[in-house]
Design an enzyme around this catalytic site. Structure first.
Site, PDB file in Angstrom:
ATOM      1  N   GLU A  59       0.857  -1.185   0.000  1.00 52.39           N
ATOM      2  CA  GLU A  59       0.000   0.000   0.000  1.00 52.39           C
ATOM      3  C   GLU A  59       0.887   1.227   0.000  1.00 52.39           C
ATOM      4  OE1 GLU A  59      -2.775   0.598   3.261  1.00 52.39           O
ATOM      5  OE2 GLU A  59      -3.799   2.133   2.084  1.00 52.39           O
ATOM      6  N   ASN A 106     -11.867  -3.043  -0.202  1.00 52.99           N
ATOM      7  CA  ASN A 106     -10.730  -3.321   0.675  1.00 52.99           C
ATOM      8  C   ASN A 106     -11.210  -3.851   2.019  1.00 52.99           C
ATOM      9  OD1 ASN A 106      -8.142  -3.247   1.945  1.00 52.99           O
ATOM     10  ND2 ASN A 106      -8.702  -1.272   2.815  1.00 52.99           N
ATOM     11  N   GLU A 107     -11.435  -2.937   2.922  1.00 54.58           N
ATOM     12  CA  GLU A 107     -11.769  -3.359   4.296  1.00 54.58           C
ATOM     13  C   GLU A 107     -13.169  -2.838   4.580  1.00 54.58           C
ATOM     14  OE1 GLU A 107      -9.658  -1.332   7.520  1.00 54.58           O
ATOM     15  OE2 GLU A 107      -8.670  -3.223   7.928  1.00 54.58           O
TER      16      GLU A 107
HETATM   17  O1  AHR Z   1      -2.334  -1.212   6.784  1.00 59.98           O
HETATM   18  C1  AHR Z   1      -2.854   0.023   7.108  1.00 59.98           C
HETATM   19  C2  AHR Z   1      -4.362   0.056   6.983  1.00 59.98           C
HETATM   20  O2  AHR Z   1      -4.956  -0.810   7.874  1.00 59.98           O
HETATM   21  C3  AHR Z   1      -4.893  -0.393   5.650  1.00 59.98           C
HETATM   22  O3  AHR Z   1      -4.872   0.605   4.714  1.00 59.98           O
HETATM   23  C4  AHR Z   1      -6.294  -0.772   5.968  1.00 59.98           C
HETATM   24  O4  AHR Z   1      -6.801  -1.728   5.081  1.00 59.98           O
HETATM   25  C5  AHR Z   1      -6.230  -1.200   7.400  1.00 59.98           C
HETATM   26  O5  AHR Z   1      -7.175  -0.559   8.167  1.00 59.98           O
END
Ligand code: AHR
Length: 658
Positions: A49, A375-376
């Site tokens: 990232e 993503n999350e």
């Molecule tokens: O790894 C840092 C962050 O943690 C990522 O961007 C996210 O997916 C998670 O909350």
């Protein structure tokens, strides 16, 4: 004294390295004839990232910050230079719709014969290496009746010139000019001066400086030492571009892959969502130039032998920020982006997007087999969007495996809600995240022992032990955390039939430009080092094996007895048995590894990652303070007897006669 030692042994971690021995030798039985599960080639991978200056200022080797004047403050990173009272002026011009992806440029007018211009500070300085070649380039347009050349100078911390060249723009139209030179000195904090020679005006854009010595010597490419660290992990997959970077703090700043390919001058720069995310680590000069774009990500995956795993925005901005949603009836373009990405990666060269890939110099497909949708994310809004993506993608590409997310937490309502639904939907791969204490990692080593063996595969997509707390700026990449991860990973490996992919997160951090700790690999402008956590990841990956075999103590998995954790695999290609043994206690553990189901042993080695001090860390000055040491070990009649050091991660490789 004996009583005290026993009490310490019962706690998750013993705090002092009291180097005693647990006098009872334990017999650990490994039955190599019983295959419990296969270890997939994707088992240990990389989560990439653009956080902590991992992209711009990090692996993307561009040395000039704000090269196209598109930061909110167009002169951020730049300063005016007036040598010996030289005089002139600067204007920022905006072409607007005439160049929507890169509207701004700078007009420099000099009233003096020399000495007027600009200086760029780089990303916390520019890392320059003596005797290395540097390639300068600029887009320039001469104003009428001007005869100006540009004096390009690299300057060290003392203001001395450590490399220079000249370019002489001549065209009245935008044109790229290039020049290169060799640096005369190593300097971690150089800056770049662009001075006008002659009186008149010149328009400049995309002022750029790259080292020649990039990864695979690609012009305008990636920092070789950082990509090498990834290659050295021999990762099974590369997940990109994140992370919350996929989502954006609002939809406007979400990651849009189509804007990241083609001529770098046309990749529309946006703010990096991490730039002012944390009050404690403001980084207002953190933007995404997308010089590291989707072609570069795919190429990097290919170069390091990793399967590409792109994550695509699913119509949701970060749920910790704006939480913006695209209405379901407007999701079409988002879904189309996902479909087009698959064609870009895999399509024949006569398909629309396969043709674009070929035009960018990569006619060969990238063999994309999986993709993350969101993503999350979490909640009903995620599920309804996921279903739309799933339907559209599988209608056209039934073979693509989709990664869905169980959200940011390792358990609780948010996790359980998604998990239940994705299991019902027969999702292929579920992504789980855990940023928890080292004690949590030890306690949950058996997390996957009771998962449904026939359910979705698990991708432990983001995890890291936090010495203080989730993303806390005081977190350390210390041995205590790394060892806890090593112990936890025995549980991942034992459950390789369920867990198909795993990756530590985040990956990279600039020592002066980070926002989040802990991180796997740290770097400054010249050097980099792997943390103890890096070596844990690397050792698992290099010693993955092909099949899980049972390793037991009194017929039970080794999941914390005496502070010990273990797993074993066979490597059918190399004819080796691989034992991973983590001793988190502060005493020596006497072990007798008794191996059955193999013919005779021909050679055995021990790779040891250990420190007597749980607080040990690696650093730029001491990059190998905690790093693997290999030695040969003795064996007798399919037995290996070892005194396993306190606070140690041991990998025992046993060559077996064919
Ligand atoms: O790894 C840092 C962050 O943690 C990522 O961007 C996210 O997916 C998670 O909350």
């Amino acid at each position: 004294m004996k009583k005290i030692v026993l009490i310490l042994l019962n706690s998750a971690f013993c705090l002092s390295a009291y180097c005693q021995s647990n006098d009872t030798e334990k017999v650990y039985t490994i039955n190599a004839a019983t295959i419990k599960a296969q270890v997939r080639p994707t088992m240990y991978g990389i989560f990439f990232e653009d956080i902590n200056m991992a992209g711009d200022g990090g692996v993307y080797a561009e040395l000039v910050k704000n090269r196209s004047f598109e930061f909110k403050d167009p002169l951020m990173g730049w300063d005016e230079v007036k040598q010996d009272k030289a005089d002139g002026s600067i204007l920022i011009l905006n072409r607007g719709e005439a160049n929507p992806n890169n509207p701004r440029y700078i007009q420099i007018s000099s009233k003096s014969a020399k000495g007027y211009g600009l200086i760029n500070e780089g990303f916390r300085g520019m890392g320059i290496k003596k005797d290395n070649r540097y390639n300068f380039s600029v887009l320039a347009k001469m104003e009428e009746a001007s005869a100006i050349s540009l004096q390009i100078e690299l300057v060290n911390g003392k203001g001395e010139i450590i490399g220079s060249t000249t370019v002489s723009p001549s065209s009245k139209q935008w044109k790229k000019y290039t020049a290169s030179f060799i640096a005369t000195e190593t300097e971690p904090k150089a800056s770049l001066r662009v001075l006008l020679k002659g009186i008149g005006s010149v328009d400049l854009d995309m002022i750029s400086l790259f080292p020649q010595d990039t990864w695979k010597q690609r012009p305008g490419g990636l920092r070789a030492d950082l990509v090498q660290k990834l290659a050295d992990m021999k990762p099974g997959f590369l997940r990109f571009p994140g992370g919350c970077i996929v989502e954006g703090r609002e939809l406007d700043t979400r990651y849009q892959w189509k804007r990241t390919i083609g001529d770098v001058a046309n990749r529309r720069m946006i703010v990096n969502r991490w730039n002012t995310e944390f009050a404690h680590r403001q980084t207002p000069d953190y933007y995404q130039s997308f010089g590291l774009g989707f072609l570069e990500y795919f190429e990097m995956a290919e170069d390091i032998g990793a399967s590409p795993l792109p994550i695509i925005n699913c119509g949701m901005a970060c749920q910790f920020n704006s939480c913006e949603l695209v209405p379901l009836n407007q999701l079409g373009p988002y879904v189309q982006d996902a479909l087009d990405l698959i064609e870009f990666a895999n399509g024949p060269v006569n398909s629309t997007w396969g043709k674009k890939r070929a035009a960018l110099g990569h006619p060969k497909p990238f063999n994309l087999t999986m993709m993350g949708v969101g993503n999350e994310q979490w909640g009903p809004q995620y599920i309804e969007r996921y279903k739309i993506f799933e339907k559209a993608i599988h209608a056209r590409y039934p073979q693509i495996k989709l990664v869905s997310s169980d959200g940011p937490f390792s358990g609780g309502d948010i996790f359980n809600y998604s998990d239940k639904i994705f299991r019902k939907l027969k999702a292929a791969i579920i992504d789980e995240h855990y940023y928890n204490s080292p004690e949590w990692f030890l306690k949950h080593v058996n997390r996957y022992d009771h998962y449904d063996r026939n359910g979705p595969k698990i991708f432990a997509g983001e995890y890291a032990a936090q010495s203080v707390g989730g993303g806390n700026p005081e977190n350390k990449n210390n041995w205590k955390c790394a060892m806890a991860e090593a112990a936890f990973m025995t549980g991942l490996e034992r459950n390789a039939d369920v867990v198909s992919m795993t990756s530590y997160a985040p990956l990279f951090a600039h020592v002066e430009g980070w926002q989040w700790k802990p991180d796997l690999i740290w770097f400054d402008n010249l050097q980099s080092f792997g943390t103890p956590n890096y070596y844990v990841q690397q050792l698992y990956s290099l010693n993955k094996g092909t099949d899980v075999v049972p390793l037991t103590l009194n017929n039970e998995a080794v999941e914390g007895q005496d502070g010990c954790y273990a797993s074993a695999t066979l490597d059918n290609n190399k004819h080796e048995l691989i034992i991973k043994f983590v001793n988190t206690s502060n005493v020596v553990q006497k072990a007798d590894f008794s191996m059955s189901g193999i013919t005779s042993v021909t050679k055995a080695s021990l790779t040891l990652l250990q420190s007597d001090n749980l607080d040990s860390v690696n650093s730029l000055d001491q990059p190998f303070a905690v790093s693997p040491q290999i030695s040969n070990i003795e064996f007798k009649d399919n037995h290996i007897k070892l005194n396993l050091k306190p606070y140690s991660f041991n990998i025992i490789r046993v060559n077996i006669e064919k």
